[in-house]
Write an enzyme that holds these catalytic residues in place. Structure first.
Site, mmCIF file in Angstrom:
data_model
loop_
_atom_site.group_PDB
_atom_site.id
_atom_site.type_symbol
_atom_site.label_atom_id
_atom_site.label_comp_id
_atom_site.label_asym_id
_atom_site.label_seq_id
_atom_site.Cartn_x
_atom_site.Cartn_y
_atom_site.Cartn_z
ATOM 1 N N THR A 173 0.845 -1.198 0.000
ATOM 2 C CA THR A 173 0.000 0.000 0.000
ATOM 3 C C THR A 173 0.877 1.243 0.000
ATOM 4 O OG1 THR A 173 -1.676 -1.209 1.200
ATOM 5 C CG2 THR A 173 -1.839 1.189 1.259
ATOM 6 N N CYS A 216 33.381 5.144 13.477
ATOM 7 C CA CYS A 216 33.211 4.383 14.706
ATOM 8 C C CYS A 216 31.742 4.007 14.841
ATOM 9 C CB CYS A 216 33.620 5.194 15.913
ATOM 10 S SG CYS A 216 35.368 5.530 15.951
#
Ligand SMILES: *Cc1c(COP(=O)(O)O)cnc(C)c1O
Length: 426
Positions: free
Chosen positions: A274, A361
């Site tokens: 949808t 990181c």
């Protein structure tokens, strides 16, 4: 901030999140001056390549599709038809912004899905080779890696130190078993804009499909799919002040690609589920605004970017990453020797400045970004990367504020850095 017992009020100039001048005036009248403590909280968002704020007009355009017009676009009664009309209007508006045909636009959940679709569905067992670049977004890079694990073959074009891809090199890698070339239009980390028209022409001549991840380009620089000769293009609404979780794949008429998602017959049977009508309407509105103001925004953004670059380059042992001219209007990216990008970000955050680094990181590895390594930077230098990305909501005050804080942050971090101090002695 005015503190008075439990009452906290935030005062601000521009750019600051919470403020209401009436509240402040009220308090100034009621509260003895001795109890008032004022602090200016600045908030400067310069991470617009990560995501952007949603335009007010976009929110207004979306709102009816949550409230009044919540119909399913596949339903045949009036409420459903309204959604379906809005969906098709959004499709033609978006097509117009990139000079595509209406039936060439397929809505997806964003840039990552569009990239996955274009790459994973374009290869087949008799055409099993893909050519790409070493500086693609993870959505492209990891899609290709997953195909390689299944036995497909990937080749990567060489790039120069500015991150520029050589069309001649693309040409030399093509063969009769190549299914697809996927090269990004503009890089998300270093901002380099690639020679897409030349690469697309080579692919067309050799009858190979050409896909471009244009997530950083659409809404920021001119994109004309006909002029560029592109077969497939990915875009994402939240990179141009639209909502998150919605994007599109442009598929040129005549290009045959299998569906990405199986289920209902939405999106011409190509992408089931949808439709996210509110998101799609918001995307169309955002792109219309962005392309309508493109020239004027570019000028304003480029001016801020150039001022940041010119001033930050005065800091010693600093490099600009990416191409000096062929770069996105809003992108200023650097490497500062001797310090960590993460530390710069934390110090900037303490000053209310949101920026980004390529030393990831965040991705739980301590490896610097594949983009910075691919443009030939040693690990040591790539670790000190910083990306500042402007949008038209930024202003000269933001630039001045960054220039007031950042050089001091770099200096302070270098004083504390063992690497920097060692390098200075040798
Ligand atoms: C942000 C980005 C994507 C991913 O788009 P999403 O809509 O967040 O999935 C892909 N490619 C590039 C170049 C991007 O900058």
């Amino acid at each position: 901030m005015i503190k008075y017992k439990d009452c906290k009020i935030y005062i601000s100039k521009e750019n600051i999140r919470v403020f209401d001048i009436d509240d402040i005036n009220f308090c100034l009248r009621k509260i003895p001056a001795a109890y008032i403590e004022v602090a200016m909280n600045r908030f400067v968002y310069v991470d617009n390549a990560a995501t952007t704020c949603v335009y007010e007009e976009v929110i207004s355009a979306m709102e009816p599709f949550f409230k009044k017009n919540y119909g399913n676009a596949s339903s045949i009664y009036g409420l459903g038809r309204e959604s379906s009309i809005a969906l098709e209007k959004a499709r033609s508006d978006i097509a117009e912004c990139i000079n595509a045909e209406k039936n060439e636009i397929f809505f997806t959940s964003g840039g990552s899905e569009s990239d996955n679709w274009a790459i994973k569905c374009a290869v087949s067992s008799n055409k099993n080779r893909i050519i790409s670049s070493p500086i693609e977004h993870h959505a492209v890079m990891h899609s290709i890696n997953s195909l390689v694990k299944k036995g497909f073959l990937a080749k990567y074009v060489s790039i120069d130190n500015f991150g520029l891809i050589s069309p001649e090199n693309v040409s030399s890698l093509l063969d009769e078993r190549t299914a697809l070339v996927s090269v990004m239009m503009a890089n998300n980390e270093i901002g380099t804009i690639e020679p897409i028209e030349e690469i697309a022409a080579i692919c067309r001549e050799k009858n190979v499909l050409f896909h471009t991840d244009a997530v950083q380009a659409v809404g920021h620089i001119e994109v004309d799919v006909k002029k560029l000769g592109i077969d497939m293009l990915s875009m994402s609404a939240h990179k141009f002040h639209g909502p998150k979780g919605v994007g599109a794949l442009f598929l040129r008429n005549g290009v045959k690609l299998p569906p990405f998602m199986d289920g209902g017959a939405q999106e011409d049977g190509m992408r089931a589920g949808t439709e996210n009508i509110a998101g799609i309407v918001g995307m169309a509105k955002a792109l219309e605004i962005a392309t309508g103001n493109l020239r004027e925004n570019c000028k304003k953004i480029e001016k801020m970017r150039n001022k940041i670059i010119n001033n930050l380059m005065k800091i010693k042992k600093t490099r600009l990453t990416g191409h000096p001219e062929k770069r996105l209007p809003g992108n200023a990216s650097f490497c500062f020797e001797g310090i960590e990008g993460e530390s710069i970000l934390l110090s900037l955050d303490a000053c209310g400045i949101c920026a980004s680094t390529g030393s990831a990181c965040t991705s739980k590895s301590l490896e610097p970004s594949h983009v910075l390594l691919a443009i030939g930077l040693p690990h040591k230098i790539a670790h000190g990367s910083l990306r500042i990305t402007f949008c038209e909501d930024n202003n000269e005050d933001d630039v001045d504020y960054i220039l007031e804080k950042l050089p001091l942050i770099v200096e302070k971090l270098r004083l504390m850095s063992p690497i920097w101090n060692k390098d200075q002695q040798s």
